[in-house]
Design a protein around this motif. Structure first.
Motif, PDB file in Angstrom:
ATOM      1  N   HIS A 171      -6.784   5.237   6.668  1.00  0.00           N
ATOM      2  CA  HIS A 171      -5.814   6.288   6.989  1.00  0.00           C
ATOM      3  C   HIS A 171      -6.127   6.830   8.378  1.00  0.00           C
ATOM      4  O   HIS A 171      -7.269   7.220   8.670  1.00  0.00           O
ATOM      5  N   ARG A 212       3.483   6.099   5.713  1.00  0.00           N
ATOM      6  CA  ARG A 212       3.043   4.918   6.473  1.00  0.00           C
ATOM      7  C   ARG A 212       1.992   5.262   7.527  1.00  0.00           C
ATOM      8  O   ARG A 212       2.061   4.812   8.676  1.00  0.00           O
ATOM      9  N   TRP A 224      -1.234   4.578   7.203  1.00  0.00           N
ATOM     10  CA  TRP A 224      -2.391   3.731   6.936  1.00  0.00           C
ATOM     11  C   TRP A 224      -2.315   2.498   7.820  1.00  0.00           C
ATOM     12  O   TRP A 224      -1.229   2.067   8.211  1.00  0.00           O
ATOM     13  N   GLU A 269       0.695  -1.560  -3.246  1.00  0.00           N
ATOM     14  CA  GLU A 269       0.514  -0.226  -2.662  1.00  0.00           C
ATOM     15  C   GLU A 269       0.376  -0.323  -1.145  1.00  0.00           C
ATOM     16  O   GLU A 269       0.920   0.502  -0.403  1.00  0.00           O
ATOM     17  N   GLU A 298       3.514  -0.277   0.836  1.00  0.00           N
ATOM     18  CA  GLU A 298       4.144   1.044   0.964  1.00  0.00           C
ATOM     19  C   GLU A 298       3.410   1.962   1.935  1.00  0.00           C
ATOM     20  O   GLU A 298       4.019   2.824   2.559  1.00  0.00           O
ATOM     21  N   LEU A 299       2.086   1.795   2.048  1.00  0.00           N
ATOM     22  CA  LEU A 299       1.266   2.704   2.847  1.00  0.00           C
ATOM     23  C   LEU A 299       1.118   2.287   4.307  1.00  0.00           C
ATOM     24  O   LEU A 299       1.062   3.144   5.203  1.00  0.00           O
TER      25      LEU A 299
END
Length: 153
Positions: free
Chosen positions: A23, A34, A36, A131, A134-135
């Motif tokens: 992150h 978003r 990450w 996941e 998405e991140l």
């Protein structure tokens, strides 16, 4: 054009493929979608791309990157125009007790003359690929897809 190099750790278990993502730190990224990224950084001069990826991983996570055979996942373009060359390493045993990232100096608010140091990365963890899709910053998702193509072969 700006070129970065990154290292995407992965592991495969009964639940599927997981990747290690970070992150981005600082107030700009707090609470944003978003936010990450694959641990990565700028290539300096004619520096070897894999060595850049390994150096940047250590700077952003606070521990040396795991060694092992690497997979070149290619170059991926982010919305900003930055190009990121991504390498993957299988690291099923990788763990850290805490992320200890290097810091960057920011002027906040801009033009104020007041500077603060913020970590480049404020968190990192293993996540399932669904996941991660998405991140991650959207321009890095194709690197995860390239990894899945390789793992499924």
């Amino acid at each position: 054009m700006v070129l970065s190099a990154g290292l995407l750790l992965y592991r495969v278990d009964e639940a599927g493929v997981q990747v290690w993502i970070a992150h981005m730190g600082g107030p700009f990224w707090r609470g944003r979608p978003r936010a990450w990224s694959i641990p990565k950084g700028l290539v300096e001069g004619d520096e070897d791309l894999l060595e850049t990826a390994r150096r940047e991983f250590a700077e952003e996570i606070g521990v040396p990157a795991p060694s092992g055979p690497t997979i070149d996942l290619g170059e991926h373009r982010q919305a900003s125009g930055k190009r990121v060359r991504v390498f993957a390493v299988s690291a099923p045993e990788f763990t850290v007790d805490a992320v200890r990232s290097n810091t960057v100096r920011l002027e906040l608010p801009r033009g104020s003359g007041r500077f603060i140091d913020v970590p480049e990365v404020d968190d990192a963890r293993w996540v399932a690929v669904d996941e991660a899709r998405e991140l991650l910053v959207a321009g890095q998702v194709p690197a995860v897809e390239a990894l899945l193509d390789h793992v499924e072969r």
